[in-house]
Design an enzyme around this catalytic site. Structure first.
Site, short mmCIF file in Angstrom:
data_model
loop_
_atom_site.label_atom_id
_atom_site.label_comp_id
_atom_site.label_asym_id
_atom_site.label_seq_id
_atom_site.Cartn_x
_atom_site.Cartn_y
_atom_site.Cartn_z
N SER A 38 33.57 39.28 32.81
CA SER A 38 32.53 38.85 33.72
C SER A 38 33.10 37.88 34.77
O SER A 38 34.14 38.15 35.36
CB SER A 38 31.39 38.23 32.91
OG SER A 38 30.23 38.04 33.69
N ASP A 160 28.12 44.29 31.78
CA ASP A 160 28.88 43.08 31.43
C ASP A 160 29.76 43.26 30.19
O ASP A 160 29.27 43.58 29.10
CB ASP A 160 27.86 41.97 31.20
CG ASP A 160 28.48 40.60 30.99
OD1 ASP A 160 29.69 40.50 30.78
OD2 ASP A 160 27.71 39.62 31.04
#
Length: 283
Positions: A38, A160
């Site tokens: 991320s 993610d």
């Protein structure tokens, strides 16, 4: 000996990692292998491109800019994300706070980002392209459930990477690293709680039952991963950096003073321990 660094995500809390990386950069310390999740890798590429303070400049300039983040971005059909995707991943790196593509491309080591495969619910580890002016992989690894659209990379639906592997230190060892530095974005005492929005996730991503199950187990998986990490630290196999306190710091933080303070925490920690890292990495 192969050295590595692992960068946890955490949206704007990752400015701590940027401070830590800037401290290492100032000391001339770069590993052979970089992996992040991320914002960990979205910010981490500035470490590889040797751009001291770049992420701090971005956040202090744009954290309160509605083009950067805000609810109105979710309502734009071409965006459908809390963050302004074109502004964040194209306008900033290509025009406003330029990213050094040449230095990044010249890095002789490996750089990987983690995404979560929605079909399997498992982590995928992908090399970060050296010249992608749209930063598509970095968008995908940052794609927080419910706040980002689903990305398709070579036909693979993904979100993610932190859902499946929030702190990918095991991947670093699998890739042959002997000495791994890990930068967390939560204090050592932190324990993740079960996802409060799980009912919404189950509805939104009902086409992907394996992903929903991964999200249900996320807290348990994350906490167990940290316990293994702390054991590796006690065994001398990793060096670990963690913020002293992230209480009251939002993952979409807008208080510029808080942002600077968290960056400073990371910077001061690695600056103080640069000699320890140099010895650990054999540099």
């Amino acid at each position: 000996m192969k050295t590595g660094i692992v960068l946890e995500g955490g949206a704007l809390r990752t400015i701590f990692s940027s401070g830590a990386c800037d401290g290492l950069l100032e000391a001339g310390l770069l590993p052979d292998y970089v992996i992040g999740v991320s914002a960990g890798i979205a910010y981490g590429v500035s470490y590889v491109s040797r751009q001291f303070g770049r992420n701090l400049e971005i956040l202090t300039k744009y954290a309160n800019d509605k083009r950067y983040m805000g609810k109105r971005n979710l309502l734009r059909p071409a965006n459908r994300c809390y963050f302004g995707l074109k502004f964040t991943y194209e306008d900033i790196p290509n025009r406003l706070v330029p990213f050094d593509y040449d230095t990044f491309a010249a890095f002789p080591g490996e750089v990987e980002a983690v995404v979560t495969n929605l079909n399997t619910g498992k982590a995928e580890y992908l090399p970060v392209p050296r010249r992608d002016e749209h930063f598509l992989l970095l968008q995908a690894t940052c794609a927080m459930p419910l706040l980002f659209p689903v990305y398709h990379l070579d036909g693979m639906p993904c979100l993610d990477g932190g859902a499946a592997d929030a702190i990918p230190y095991e991947r670093a060892f699998e890739m042959g690293c002997d000495r791994v530095v890990v930068v967390l974005t939560r204090e050592r005492s932190y324990r993740r709680e079960p996802e409060k929005l799980q009912p919404f996730i189950d509805v939104r991503y009902r086409r992907y039952p394996h992903f929903c199950e991964t999200m249900r187990r996320r807290a348990e998986t994350y906490n167990a991963s940290r316990e293994r990490l702390f054991q590796l630290e006690r065994e001398g196999k990793v060096l670990l950096f963690a913020p002293r306190n992230t209480q009251g710091f939002s993952r979409i933080e807008r208080d510029v003073d808080k942002i600077r303070a968290l960056w400073q925490d990371g910077y001061e920690q690695t600056k103080a321990r640069a000699g320890e890292v140099r010895l650990f990495w054999g540099q």
